[in-house]
Design an enzyme around this catalytic site. Structure first.
Site, PDB file in Angstrom:
ATOM      1  CB  SER A 153      -0.722   0.104   1.297  1.00 42.48           C
ATOM      2  OG  SER A 153      -2.005   0.802   0.929  1.00 42.48           O
ATOM      3  CG  ASP A 317      -5.794  -4.001  -4.013  1.00 45.11           C
ATOM      4  OD1 ASP A 317      -6.612  -2.835  -3.906  1.00 45.11           O
ATOM      5  OD2 ASP A 317      -4.661  -3.860  -3.480  1.00 45.11           O
ATOM      6  CG  HIS A 350      -5.393  -2.325  -0.479  1.00 39.85           C
ATOM      7  ND1 HIS A 350      -4.466  -2.283  -1.180  1.00 39.85           N
ATOM      8  CD2 HIS A 350      -5.071  -1.540   1.020  1.00 39.85           C
ATOM      9  CE1 HIS A 350      -3.541  -1.671  -0.671  1.00 39.85           C
ATOM     10  NE2 HIS A 350      -3.870  -1.114   0.606  1.00 39.85           N
TER      11      HIS A 350
END
Lengths: 379, 217
Positions: A153, A317, A350
């Site tokens: 991320s 995601d 995610h």
């Protein structure tokens, strides 16, 4: 809503030697970086791995969190015999510049007066500023070259920035579930979160700490919105579906289970995270656009690189989808880099990079082993 | 353990004998220390072999994600991607050899794939099953139906092989595109190359697999 105090914890830290110049032109005279390490640095100082945490993560990767008491956020990945094997590697993780777990940020004093906090006066920071601070920290720990830089991320953005800014200092880079720039959609979701904080009367133009309040409602709504983007529709359906908590039809109570789940996420978040820090860090993500420093040519960021890369994405995601990760992998090919690229099948969205995903863990562990082989690290 | 000692201790011959025939033949054509891209590398058998025994900088592209995961988890540099879409971003002359084994007949644009291979690599190594083999000709002639053999095992409505060709076809394409055939060979499944190795027309009749090394003329 009650306003719980953020517990005061003395985090392990170091102070950077000399000031830190930021991208915005402000110079921070004294920068404190809080960090944790796991494992042992070898005599050659060649087995260090830097882990870069995500937006609301911190340095407590593989141990109970001193504020929440919960296990480390990457307990499943970092430890003896795990993919990032602390029997073999020396693992470092620091709280990002602008964070609120001990590193210099909105919640730390401007100068010597401990009551005079930065608050909203804290200068805007970028992902590159965070990485600059990490580089200085790593140098002060006596490490000239990292065996690997790994992160998911926002952590993945830092990994990409590391590889672009300090190619000689990174033997292997693992950007996970990340993006080469923040898209309009990414910025839009962040903006909803920020507006929610601004709209909370307790925010008090960012000076809430002076009255001892916390903009808890605003920050928790910000977290709720963000949390939706961390999950996939499948994951939400599997966890909650349309299940209800009670039979009564009330507008103001939470009726569906997914609502109470999100409310819980929001209310626990405000106990550990600072609102101004949230504003600073979401902005840093929004500004991230690695190619913009290289004439909009992402390959240019990696020109001449000798780092070995492993780019990993997850099928479900939609926050940082495979397309962006594939663009990174292709740009690396364009730079002639040695790159592996894997899209892990997962319906967890995610957040999959934080969860139990055996294929992901095998991939990460195997890639690092292969790199250790090439780097000549002792088994 | 450094690379030199690894070469000495790995059971090289054993590995080679267990490798698919066409991969073994390809490995024999690749010079030590070369930069190699293996398109359709599967679990990375060839690139691992080339790295461990030839000291090559060998990388792979594979379309099947399960194979990619297996290869990367084994420490091999493999990208998820395919020949049609993932070659254009490599810079010119990135590799000494670009390998495409048993995949040409399954790509969407074989001519473009070959062009890309010879743009990013100095040599292209291409292996494919020969559709001109006598058994296929006989079956088509005799039964009037799409031939099924061990090499061409799937019915027409399921086969991924949308661009089958014969050895003669491939010679023609190479000459039309201006590629020099540096080496070529045809083998049966048992790996026998003689006695027709020097005669394309015979190879086209009796060879089940063909392997070509091309470069830009």
């Amino acid at each position: 809503m009650d306003q719980p105090e953020l517990p005061v914890v003395d985090h392990q830290h170091l102070v950077l030697d000399g000031p830190l110049m930021l991208d915005c032109g402000t110079e921070l005279a004294r920068v404190r970086i809080a960090y944790r390490t796991y494992g042992t640095l070898n005599a050659a100082r060649s087995n260090a791995i830097l882990i870069c945490h995500a937006l609301t993560g911190d340095q407590y990767v593989a141990e109970p969190h001193p504020v929440t008491g919960k296990g480390g956020w990457w307990d499943m990945v970092v430890g003896p015999g795990l993919p990032i094997d602390t029997d073999r590697y020396f693992v470092i993780c620091s709280n990002v510049l602008g964070g609120c777990m001990g590193s210099t940020g909105a919640r730390t004093p401007k100068a010597d007066d401990p009551t005079d906090l930065w608050g909203t006066d804290f200068p805007p920071v970028t992902i590159r500023d965070m990485v600059r601070a990490q580089k200085r920290m790593v140098e002060q720990l006596g490490i000239a070259r990292l065996f690997a830089v790994i992160g998911g991320s926002m952590g993945g953005m830092q990994v990409l920035q590391w590889a672009a800014s300090y190619p000689e200092a990174v033997f292997a880079a693992v950007p996970i579930a990340t993006a080469p720039y923040h898209s309009a959609q990414n910025i839009a979701f962040n903006e909803v979160g920020r507006q929610s904080i601004f709209a909370d009367a307790d925010w008090e133009q960012g000076r809430y700490w002076q009255s001892g309040k916390i903009p808890a409602r605003g920050l928790s709504v910000a977290r709720m919105v963000a949390h939706i983007t961390y999950l996939s529709e499948e994951a939400l359906t599997r966890k909650f579906g349309r299940r209800m908590r009670g039979a009564s039809l009330a507008v103001f109570n939470d009726i569906f289970e997914v609502e109470s789940y999100l409310r819980h996420q929001g209310s626990t978040f405000v106990r550990r995270f600072d609102a101004n820090s949230y504003l600073t860090i979401t902005r840093a993500c929004d500004w991230f656009d690695l190619a913009s420093d290289y004439d909009s040519n992402l390959s240019g960021a990696f020109a001449g690189t000798r780092t070995r890369y492993c780019v990993i994405s997850f099928t479900s995601d939609w926050l940082y989808p495979t397309s962006g990760n594939r663009a990174v992998a292709r740009a690396l090919n364009g730079a002639g880099a040695n790159v592996s690229f894997v899209e892990i099948a997962s319906d967890k969205g995610h957040d999959a990079f934080l969860l139990d995903e055996p294929d992901f863990h095998r991939t990460l562990g195997g890639f690092l082993k292969g790199c250790a082989d090439h780097a000549g690290l002792a088994p | 353990m450094n690379d030199a000692s690894r070469v000495a201790t790995e059971p090289v011959r054993y590995v080679a004998k267990n490798m698919r025939l066409d991969l073994r033949l390809i490995a024999e054509m690749i010079a030590p220390g070369a930069r190699v891209l293996d398109i359709g590398c599967g679990d990375g058998t060839l690139i691992e072999y080339l790295y461990r025994t030839h000291g090559c900088d060998a990388r792979g592209i594979e379309i099947d994600m399960a194979e990619v995961t297996r290869a990367v988890a084994h420490g091999l540099p493999v990208m998820h991607g395919d020949a049609d879409n993932d070659l254009s971003q490599y810079p010119d002359g990135s590799f000494d050899y670009v390998v495409l084994s048993r995949t040409l007949q399954a790509v969407e644009r074989p001519r473009e794939v070959l062009r890309q291979m010879l743009r990013i690599g100095r040599h292209a190594l291409v292996s494919f099953p020969n559709f001109g083999h006598w058994e296929l000709r006989w079956k088509l002639l005799w039964t009037g139906r799409m031939p099924n053999t061990t090499v061409w095992g799937k019915p027409w409505y399921e086969t991924p092989n949308i661009h089958p060709c014969t050895i003669q076809d491939f010679f023609d394409l190479a000459s039309r595109e201006g590629y020099e055939v540096e080496k070529w060979l045809a083998v049966d499944e048992g790996g026998q190359r003689s006695p027709w190795r020097r005669f394309p027309a015979l190879a086209n009749m009796f060879g089940e697999q063909a392997l070509f090394q091309l470069r830009k003329a």
